[in-house]
Design an enzyme around this catalytic site. Structure first.
Site, PDB file in Angstrom:
ATOM      1  N   ASN B  99      -4.441  52.079   1.258  1.00 43.27           N
ATOM      2  CA  ASN B  99      -4.472  52.810  -0.003  1.00 43.27           C
ATOM      3  C   ASN B  99      -5.750  52.400  -0.718  1.00 43.27           C
ATOM      4  OD1 ASN B  99      -3.987  52.887  -3.066  1.00 43.27           O
ATOM      5  ND2 ASN B  99      -2.284  54.105  -2.307  1.00 43.27           N
ATOM      6  N   CYS B 129      -4.023  56.196 -10.443  1.00 39.29           N
ATOM      7  CA  CYS B 129      -3.606  54.928 -11.053  1.00 39.29           C
ATOM      8  C   CYS B 129      -3.764  55.014 -12.560  1.00 39.29           C
ATOM      9  CB  CYS B 129      -4.427  53.750 -10.524  1.00 39.29           C
ATOM     10  SG  CYS B 129      -3.937  52.209 -11.315  1.00 39.29           S
TER      11      CYS B 129
END
Lengths: 260, 303
Positions: B99, B129
């Site tokens: 990731n 995020c």
């Protein structure tokens, strides 16, 4: 397998002081591996997060773990309702625990409030490991109504109790009695657990006297096993600052490494 | 177990259950509970070009049926991932999904390029995020920017590219179409939903970052809705996530349109949650007479 997650039987769960509870759990697989200073993540009903509760005492022969906790929120409130003979789901043992140098002969234990339970098991283990050792405890509480484990401590070591409001024991902070104990000589290691300002003050006293000091830190926690990086505290190593995991690098840190 | 095997963008997973990025580290901790080979795959902790310290604590708070986190992408950097973790991971007999995150388009391509010659099976690109000041979610809330990141990563690696979408948008299908048009191989959704909690005694947010990303059971219906919307607007395989803690919820996510699922927050209360979901899916598939679990994908019958 390093971690155990399972249902265990509650031997008793009782209130020992206003809002403070004492729980004994039959969990041989965890007790077998546990050491003083480690903690257990307790599943609290449907709560998404387990609650980290420090281990107060480990009885390896009986296979039990004793924890003393304070009702502070929804999780611990739920725990307080658990019945004797019922079931509790534990994940543990977690964290590093205290690693006291073998050559140590005199230890001071400094506990504040709900930080006092994990140091009891540590003091007992310390004394059991070597008969030439001595241990002294300084325990600070908010008031007379918040004093816990005094008799347990007095049974194993010299104990001074202080309260913030002077309603019991000595009036004031733990640092003054700690200084007095150090002045008497013989203390070569300090272990402490309690509110952060207290830990910082104890760390300063230890540093001023050149005494190795270990502090047990607390932080809001996620997984408890080192994967999620939620429960960090700032530490320093070789001049470089970093966030260390309270759950696996700690909860016990050498106080000289903590960035307060 | 072949009944549970799924194929995502050419990669074969032995079952459709993947552990979600950020909740599982690089897998070592949970390998103390069970062999990672049981899992369909692992999505590794979000990794950036350079090491990151992350945000000041407290970084986590509980919410009704969920949690908020603001870790802030604390990670050792891609070089450390490659030198310290991948060798061990490659021996775990499960699909490894790196990731990646960045604060510029160039960052993303640099990390993807470094991973191109490694053993990772797939690259999941975190454009969602909510906890970093620079970049992160900003890349996932504007279709043009999401497309630009996809294009850059696509050019930097031959590995299958999964774009991880943010739910913090008005229309998630816009973003999904944008990343599809620039060559993404799959999408994963949802990342966390931005939230906040306040300590009424101190009148301070519980998280030092003030806000954090919400995950756990509370977000599940939002995730199911968004997976279904995306399923109906693009052709790419979808990895569905958001609050899944039981096999029934995994089935629901597959019915909504997911080809595989990720499990994250559920592990905090039950480290064995992914295995219980796998076992539950196996029994369900057998009971329902499915030849393969993928028969469920998108099988919801909308009213």
């Amino acid at each position: 397998m390093k971690f155990i997650q399972d249902d265990f039987k509650i031997l008793y769960n009782r209130e020992i002081q206003n809002g403070f509870f004492d729980i004994l759990v039959d969990c041989p697989s965890i007790a077998e591996r546990a050491r003083p200073g480690q903690f257990i993540n307790v599943l609290c009903g449907e709560k998404p997060l387990r609650r980290p509760i420090s281990i107060c005492e480990i009885d390896k022969s009986a296979g039990s773990i004793r924890m003393v906790y304070q009702v502070r929120g929804e999780g611990t409130e739920w725990m307080s309702g658990l019945c004797d003979g019922g079931t509790i789901n534990l994940l543990g043992p977690l964290g590093n625990g205290f690693n006291i140098p073998a050559k140590s002969r005199g230890m001071a234990v400094v506990g504040g409030g709900i930080g006092t339970p994990p140091l009891l098991g540590a003091a007992k283990q310390y004394l059991a490991d070597n008969s030439e050792r001595s241990c002294t405890a300084v325990l600070g509480f908010r008031s007379a109504a918040a004093v816990i484990l005094e008799d347990d401590y007095r049974a194993v070591c010299d104990t001074v109790v202080t309260t913030d409001d002077g309603s019991y024991g000595r009036h004031g902070l733990v640092t003054l009695p700690l200084e007095e104990q150090i002045a008497q000589g013989g203390i070569d290691v300090i272990i402490a657990c309690g509110p952060t300002p207290m830990l910082k003050a104890v760390a300063e006293v230890g540093a001023a006297h050149g005494i190795t000091t270990f502090v047990s830190m607390e932080q809001r926690m996620g997984c408890g096993v080192g994967a999620c990086l939620a429960c960090v505290c700032k530490t320093r190593l070789a001049g470089e600052e970093m966030y260390s995991k309270v759950c696996t690098h700690g909860p016990v840190f050498n106080a000289s490494r903590v960035v307060w | 177990m072949s009944r549970l095997s799924v194929n995502i963008a050419g990669v074969e997973l032995k079952n459709p259950v993947i552990t979600a990025s950020g909740t599982y580290g690089f897998g070592r901790e949970y390998s103390e509970f069970y062999p990672l080979s049981r899992l369909g795959g692992i999505s590794l902790k979000g990794t950036t070009a350079a090491p990151r310290m992350g945000n000041e604590p407290p970084r986590i708070a509980e919410t009704p049926s969920g949690i908020l986190n603001s870790i802030g992408l604390q990670n050792p950097g891609v070089d450390a991932l490659i030198s310290d973790e991948l060798d061990w991971l490659s021996k775990q007999d499960t699909v490894i999904i790196a990731n990646i995150a960045g604060s510029s388009v160039d960052d993303y391509s640099a990390v993807a390029e470094k991973l191109d010659k490694t053993c990772v099976d797939m690259i999941e690109v975190n454009i969602s995020c909510p906890n970093v000041k620079k970049g992160g979610m900003a890349f996932g809330t504007d279709p043009a920017v999401a497309a630009a990141v996809t294009k850059a990563v696509r050019r930097s690696t031959s590995k299958p590219v999964i774009m991880k979408l943010s739910p913090n948008v008005t229309d998630i299908t816009e973003i999904a179409r944008a990343v599809e048009s620039e060559g993404a191989d799959a999408v994963s959704l949802i990342n966390t939903i931005t939230g906040m909690r306040i300590d009424i005694n101190t009148r301070r947010p519980i998280l030092k970052n003030n806000t954090g990303g919400m995950s756990g059971g509370a977000v599940f219906p939002v995730a199911v809705r968004m997976v279904n919307e995306v399923y109906r607007s693009i052709q790419l395989p979808i990895i569905g996530m958001g609050g899944i803690s039981t096999w029934q919820m995994a089935v629901e996510m597959l019915l909504a349109g997911a080809s595989a699922v990720q499990v994250g927050t559920a592990m905090f209360s039950d480290a064995y949650a992914p295995l219980k979901i796998i076992d539950g899916l196996e029994e369900y598939a057998s009971r329902a007479g499915l030849e393969n679990i993928s028969e469920l994908t998108g099988a919801v019958k909308l009213w």
